[in-house]
Write a protein that holds these residues in place. Structure first.
Motif, PDB file in Angstrom:
ATOM      1  N   THR A  54       0.805  -1.234   0.000  1.00 11.28           N
ATOM      2  CA  THR A  54       0.000   0.000   0.000  1.00 11.28           C
ATOM      3  C   THR A  54       0.835   1.281   0.000  1.00 11.28           C
ATOM      4  O   THR A  54       0.344   2.343   0.345  1.00 11.28           O
ATOM      5  CB  THR A  54      -0.980   0.094   1.196  1.00 11.28           C
ATOM      6  OG1 THR A  54      -0.223   0.356   2.380  1.00 11.28           O
ATOM      7  CG2 THR A  54      -1.805  -1.147   1.350  1.00 11.28           C
ATOM      8  N   ARG A  78      -4.317  -2.335   5.168  1.00  8.21           N
ATOM      9  CA  ARG A  78      -3.298  -2.274   6.224  1.00  8.21           C
ATOM     10  C   ARG A  78      -3.754  -2.999   7.491  1.00  8.21           C
ATOM     11  O   ARG A  78      -2.948  -3.562   8.216  1.00  8.21           O
ATOM     12  CB  ARG A  78      -2.972  -0.813   6.556  1.00  8.21           C
ATOM     13  CG  ARG A  78      -2.103  -0.183   5.504  1.00  8.21           C
ATOM     14  CD  ARG A  78      -2.041   1.312   5.634  1.00  8.21           C
ATOM     15  NE  ARG A  78      -1.431   1.872   4.426  1.00  8.21           N
ATOM     16  CZ  ARG A  78      -1.508   3.139   4.080  1.00  8.21           C
ATOM     17  NH1 ARG A  78      -2.144   3.998   4.844  1.00  8.21           N
ATOM     18  NH2 ARG A  78      -0.938   3.559   2.973  1.00  8.21           N
ATOM     19  N   ALA A 106       0.151   2.133  16.980  1.00  5.07           N
ATOM     20  CA  ALA A 106      -0.087   2.603  15.613  1.00  5.07           C
ATOM     21  C   ALA A 106      -1.207   1.800  14.942  1.00  5.07           C
ATOM     22  O   ALA A 106      -1.861   2.287  14.029  1.00  5.07           O
ATOM     23  CB  ALA A 106       1.190   2.517  14.791  1.00  5.07           C
ATOM     24  N   TYR A 107      -1.420   0.580  15.410  1.00  8.67           N
ATOM     25  CA  TYR A 107      -2.533  -0.230  14.904  1.00  8.67           C
ATOM     26  C   TYR A 107      -3.766  -0.089  15.790  1.00  8.67           C
ATOM     27  O   TYR A 107      -4.690  -0.896  15.700  1.00  8.67           O
ATOM     28  CB  TYR A 107      -2.124  -1.699  14.796  1.00  8.67           C
ATOM     29  CG  TYR A 107      -1.315  -2.013  13.552  1.00  8.67           C
ATOM     30  CD1 TYR A 107      -1.917  -1.980  12.296  1.00  8.67           C
ATOM     31  CD2 TYR A 107       0.028  -2.339  13.629  1.00  8.67           C
ATOM     32  CE1 TYR A 107      -1.192  -2.261  11.159  1.00  8.67           C
ATOM     33  CE2 TYR A 107       0.767  -2.625  12.488  1.00  8.67           C
ATOM     34  CZ  TYR A 107       0.151  -2.586  11.260  1.00  8.67           C
ATOM     35  OH  TYR A 107       0.867  -2.862  10.125  1.00  8.67           O
TER      36      TYR A 107
ATOM     37  N   LEU B  92       5.779   3.004   9.535  1.00  3.36           N
ATOM     38  CA  LEU B  92       4.653   3.700  10.153  1.00  3.36           C
ATOM     39  C   LEU B  92       3.531   3.906   9.137  1.00  3.36           C
ATOM     40  O   LEU B  92       2.355   3.844   9.474  1.00  3.36           O
ATOM     41  CB  LEU B  92       5.096   5.067  10.676  1.00  3.36           C
ATOM     42  CG  LEU B  92       5.877   5.077  11.981  1.00  3.36           C
ATOM     43  CD1 LEU B  92       6.280   6.495  12.323  1.00  3.36           C
ATOM     44  CD2 LEU B  92       5.039   4.490  13.108  1.00  3.36           C
ATOM     45  N   GLN B  93       3.934   4.130   7.885  1.00  4.58           N
ATOM     46  CA  GLN B  93       2.924   4.399   6.853  1.00  4.58           C
ATOM     47  C   GLN B  93       2.080   3.171   6.538  1.00  4.58           C
ATOM     48  O   GLN B  93       0.975   3.315   6.036  1.00  4.58           O
ATOM     49  CB  GLN B  93       3.605   4.899   5.581  1.00  4.58           C
ATOM     50  CG  GLN B  93       4.116   6.318   5.731  1.00  4.58           C
ATOM     51  CD  GLN B  93       4.828   6.775   4.486  1.00  4.58           C
ATOM     52  OE1 GLN B  93       5.775   6.157   4.029  1.00  4.58           O
ATOM     53  NE2 GLN B  93       4.368   7.855   3.903  1.00  4.58           N
ATOM     54  N   THR B  94       2.612   1.984   6.816  1.00  3.15           N
ATOM     55  CA  THR B  94       1.808   0.793   6.534  1.00  3.15           C
ATOM     56  C   THR B  94       0.923   0.415   7.727  1.00  3.15           C
ATOM     57  O   THR B  94       0.253  -0.598   7.687  1.00  3.15           O
ATOM     58  CB  THR B  94       2.686  -0.418   6.183  1.00  3.15           C
ATOM     59  OG1 THR B  94       3.651  -0.580   7.203  1.00  3.15           O
ATOM     60  CG2 THR B  94       3.372  -0.234   4.857  1.00  3.15           C
ATOM     61  N   THR B  95       0.946   1.224   8.788  1.00  3.86           N
ATOM     62  CA  THR B  95       0.029   0.957   9.901  1.00  3.86           C
ATOM     63  C   THR B  95      -1.251   1.771   9.678  1.00  3.86           C
ATOM     64  O   THR B  95      -1.428   2.369   8.623  1.00  3.86           O
ATOM     65  CB  THR B  95       0.646   1.370  11.244  1.00  3.86           C
ATOM     66  OG1 THR B  95       0.818   2.782  11.235  1.00  3.86           O
ATOM     67  CG2 THR B  95       1.979   0.687  11.476  1.00  3.86           C
TER      68      THR B  95
END
Lengths: 311, 405
Positions: A54, A78, A106-107, B92-95
């Motif tokens: 992505t 994601r 972050a998730y 971080l961008q893929t979270t």
């Protein structure tokens, strides 16, 4: 979201300015399987993984990850996808545990749950002893293991791993193989890129060979899996003997397809049962056999054939 | 963008900075430098009469802004491309974090550190307040505007670090643009002055020739009188000094170059120093004593905004008020020393009167800082927008030289 859909790539193309990194790649990775992505340097593997991860939009073609288009809905992708980049960097000042907890945040995982998950993963990748040391003291292999743990924080059903085994010691390599097989067994879709063919053959169910930005071949690697189907399929075995000429003569006599190598012979037989019968016959003939093992040369052969025109 | 996401990034940034960089040391050095400046200023003004706090306040705030503009860009100028280089941005961008979470989180973390610098300087501002002469409201306004300026500089650095691949490029670009705001605006303003200037006939109020012939017979007729000579000859009857009275003022027409700064003053308003200075001044009439840099900057900007007015074409300052003041306490003074003292007092009062009139005129000019404040706000919002756009994934068009992961 359709977790049963795995990864589907059709006719993907991506150029950077005048450089065509990915020309035309078709690929399918099924749930419950490990799919290997192999190809020479600069074949477009990392670019493809960036598109699947992505981060990069394809110029052409379509990508579906668990049935979702990563360009239209990256966030949904994601949430179900774990990504382990090649040359994984960490926040050096944070401890190993904090790295995983931060990724958990972050998730959007609640702090207590993230702490528990971090502990679990540290056990899984054997970094428990180093949990409270700063991430910068980790060796390359340890960092790689932390990278794997990082990709697993949110229990993804799709995993993209770019050169996961690089820098790992033999024990970690075996452990990595076991972890990946376990994840596949639990129904996850895994796409692993690597250069080390023999190792991929051990881990992967199928391989996609990429060269010059095109997917050139899809190879079934049944040997590593123990499913019923593989027993009937043609398999390759490598035989070593103290007396190679006699071995060759016996194989020719029994009408077995052979491919002589310098110090061994590769044979092609119809499935595992036929292989065990062949071994019994050869031993019965009194040929001094020292090794009779599945040959991993199949992927190698396919790979070399596919990348012959390398410049 | 979510509060949770922003907090995750801000905590991550602050935690890393607390452990890696030497900013506690930098903060200590900062404290010592501001302390030294404040100490020296105090040493210079401590035996002065009146409110000594204004000078202290002015100098401290001026230095905090100046040094802050040197320190603050380094907090963000390599933030995003530095992360890219380390390979931690893409992870971080893929979270589930959005690009706005990342940018705003980084901005808040950097701003929090610049506020720590501001906080380290605050004891000296409190000192200035205790010394007297500065209103608390003014001080709070100035500190708020200063904090805002620092936030805009943080955002500027963040944008450049998102735009360029190499950390050195973004650092240079950030410092260059800070310099452009600080010096570029002043240079542009100075260049604009002769360009906008016109030659025209204006009505000027001057001291009449008759007055000079009366007080300084040796000097020939003047149409453009300067400052009256220091060595004053025979003082006419009924006057305490050779100062002109209202009756001595006449109007003449004169061809003169008129600077139309009222058309280009906004160039100065873009300057961060002007923004802070104009929000900051103590604005104490009659107490214009020592070195008050912010007061000077503010006065300069407002004078520019005012442009040429009938008032500024007035070159005749009659001494009406001081005479009255002096007359009010005119006890017969025999002693020569007292006589001298009285004359000196009067001179000071005369000077202060002139300044007072100028100050009153300047105070009537609308403030300049809200324009700069608004402009910097637009710059800040614009840079954040650019940075957020630049971090948006999946990337369609990848700029030359930038990496993704």
């Amino acid at each position: 979201m359709d977790a049963a859909a795995g990864i589907e790539v059709t006719g993907v193309r991506r150029a950077f300015g005048s450089v065509l990194a990915v020309d035309h790649i078709d690929l399918q990775a099924r749930p419950g399987e490990v799919t290997a992505l192999v190809g020479p340097n600069g074949a477009g593997k990392t670019t493809l993984l960036l598109m699947l991860g992505t981060l990069l939009a394809p110029d052409n073609g379509s990508i579906r990850i668990a049935g979702i288009d990563p360009v239209a809905a990256p966030r949904e992708v994601r949430a179900t996808m774990g990504w382990m980049p090649d040359g994984f960097g960490t926040w050096d000042a944070l401890t190993v545990r904090e790295v995983l907890e931060t990724v958990g945040a972050a998730y959007r995982i609640a702090p207590t749950a993230a702490r528990a998950r971090a502990g679990e993963l540290l056990e899984l990748v054997h970094l428990g002893d180093l949990a409270d040391r700063p991430a910068r003291v980790l060796s390359r292999g340890q960092k790689q293991r932390l990278g794997l743990a990082r990709a697993l924080v949110h229990k993804p059903s799709i995993l993209l791993l770019d050169e996961p085994a690089s820098g790992l010691d033999p024990r970690s390599r075996i452990e990595l193989r076991d972890i990946l097989r376990q994840l596949a067994a639990s129904g996850a879709t895994l796409l692993v890129s690597s250069h080390i063919l023999t190792e991929l053959q051990e881990i992967a169910d199928r391989a996609v060979i990429v060269a010059r930005g095109r997917s050139v071949a899809m190879q079934d690697l049944s040997s590593a899996s123990s499913d019923q189907g593989s027993r009937q399929r043609v398999s390759h075995w490598r035989i070593t003997s103290l007396d190679p000429p006699r071995l060759m003569a016996a194989l020719v006599h029994h009408g077995v397809a052979t491919q002589p190598l310098t110090d061994a012979v590769d044979v092609e037989v119809a499935g595992d049962v036929a292989a065990s019968e062949l071994l019994a016959v050869l031993v019965g003939d009194g040929i001094p056999i020292t090794a009779f093992a599945p040959s991993y040369g199949a992927l190698e052969t396919a790979y070399l054939a596919a990348t012959e025109d390398r410049q | 963008m979510s509060l949770h996401g922003i907090r995750t990034i801000a905590v991550l940034e602050l935690r890393q900075r607390m452990r890696t960089s030497r900013w506690p040391v930098v903060l200590g050095i900062w404290f010592l430098i501001i302390g030294a400046v404040a100490g020296l200023t105090w040493w210079a003004v401590h035996d002065q009469a009146g409110d000594r706090g204004t000078t202290l306040y002015d100098v401290v705030l001026f230095f905090v802004l100046g040094l802050g503009m040197l320190v603050v860009p380094s907090l963000t100028a390599t933030s995003i491309n530095g992360d890219r280089e380390q390979g931690v941005l893409a992870t971080l961008q893929t979270t589930l974090l959005t690009s706005a979470d990342i940018v705003v989180g980084k901005l808040l973390a950097a701003w929090a550190i610049s506020l720590a610098f501001l906080l380290a300087a605050s004891p000296f501002l409190v000192w200035a307040w205790i010394a007297g002469g500065v209103e608390v409201g003014r001080m709070l306004l100035a500190v708020t505007v200063l904090a805002f300026v620092l936030a805009v500089i943080c955002a500027l650095g963040l944008m450049f670090s998102a735009l360029t691949a190499r950390t050195i490029s973004s650092a240079v670009l950030t410092y260059l643009s800070v310099a452009a705001f600080t010096f570029g605006t002043v240079i542009a303003f100075l260049i604009s002055m002769p360009i906008m200037a016109t030659q025209q006939s204006v009505r000027v109020k001057v001291v009449s020739d008759a007055f000079y012939q009366q007080t300084q017979p040796g000097i020939a007729s003047q149409t453009q009188p300067g400052i009256p000579s220091q060595t004053q000859p025979a003082i006419p009857e009924g006057k305490l000094s050779a100062e002109p009275t209202a009756a001595d003022c006449v109007y003449v027409n004169r061809d003169q170059t008129i600077l139309h700064t009222e058309r280009t003053w906004w160039l100065l308003a873009l300057n961060p120093f002007v923004v802070v200075a104009d929000a900051a001044p103590s604005h104490k009439p009659l107490k214009y004593l020592g070195f008050e840099p912010l007061q000077m900057i503010s006065d300069g900007a407002r004078t520019a905004r005012m442009g040429t007015t009938p008032d500024s074409l007035n070159e005749c300052w009659p001494e009406t008020q001081p005479t009255a003041v002096v007359a009010g306490r005119s006890a017969p003074l025999q002693d020569q020393q007292l006589q001298d003292q009285k004359q000196q007092d009067q001179q000071v009062q005369q000077e202060q009167l002139v300044q007072n009139i100028q100050r009153e005129r300047l105070n009537k000019v609308p403030a300049v800082w809200p324009y700069g404040f608004g402009f910097l706000g637009l710059i800040g919002a614009g840079t954040i927008w650019v940075a957020v756009r630049r971090l948006r994934t999946p990337i369609r068009r990848l700029p030359r030289g930038t990496r993704i992961a």
